[in-house]
Design an enzyme around this catalytic site. Sequence first.
Site, mmCIF file in Angstrom:
data_model
loop_
_atom_site.group_PDB
_atom_site.id
_atom_site.type_symbol
_atom_site.label_atom_id
_atom_site.label_comp_id
_atom_site.label_asym_id
_atom_site.label_seq_id
_atom_site.Cartn_x
_atom_site.Cartn_y
_atom_site.Cartn_z
ATOM 1 N N GLY A 32 0.836 -1.197 0.000
ATOM 2 C CA GLY A 32 0.000 0.000 0.000
ATOM 3 C C GLY A 32 0.868 1.243 0.000
ATOM 4 N N CYS A 33 0.419 2.284 0.663
ATOM 5 C CA CYS A 33 1.139 3.561 0.700
ATOM 6 C C CYS A 33 2.608 3.359 1.059
ATOM 7 C CB CYS A 33 0.489 4.471 1.727
ATOM 8 S SG CYS A 33 1.441 5.945 2.112
ATOM 9 N N PHE A 34 3.499 3.749 0.137
ATOM 10 C CA PHE A 34 4.917 3.483 0.407
ATOM 11 C C PHE A 34 5.483 4.326 1.535
ATOM 12 C CE2 PHE A 34 5.695 5.611 -4.044
ATOM 13 C CZ PHE A 34 5.262 6.850 -3.587
#
Length: 214
Positions: A32-34
């Site tokens: 998901g969101c890095f």
Amino acid sequence: MPRLSVLALAAALAAAVEATPAGAETAILAGGCFWCVESDLEKLPGVRDVVSGYAGGTTANPTYKTYERGGHREVVKVDFDETKLSYADLVGIFLRTIDVTDPGGQFCDRGFAYSTAIYPLDDAQARQARAEIARADKTLGGKVVTPVEQPAVFWPAEDYHQAYYKSTARTLTRFGYVTRADAYKGYRKACGRDARVRSVWGGEAYKGLPKAGS
């Protein structure tokens, strides 16, 4: 956009291997969101560096504006000291920082670009990754959907995405004109990332997740 050829893939993978310092190993993980994955994994003893980027698609030189259209996921490249942290242990911890039961993205970020995956660099990593997923699947009663993909080229994200979670640069967001670090904290809390991970994993969740309400 130019499509990534087999030769270009091989050359990029070879360059990545050559650039890795002696005694180090590299992992490519999509969670998901890095920004969030970078924040979680940089805390681990033995991790030398975590870089946010894109991988898995068919286009070269993806950017934040184009990576989804090219079929890439948000990923991180983790460089770590294998004498202090094994690849298997890294994968095992990583799985316990994400919602491995969600095939449609992660938390408030939806779509393939935010879905979870492991991109092994060789057969040994692939075997270890599958073994860790099997252990996680047993723990969760057959609910794990995180795949082990084929090796993929890692493309670093733009500079402003790197270490976003601790940047003091200010930016205008829905949380006001705040530092990127504060924007990250607001985003992470609003998405309910850590509460969801704890609800999935219970006592097996990674102990380094931010405390509830923080």
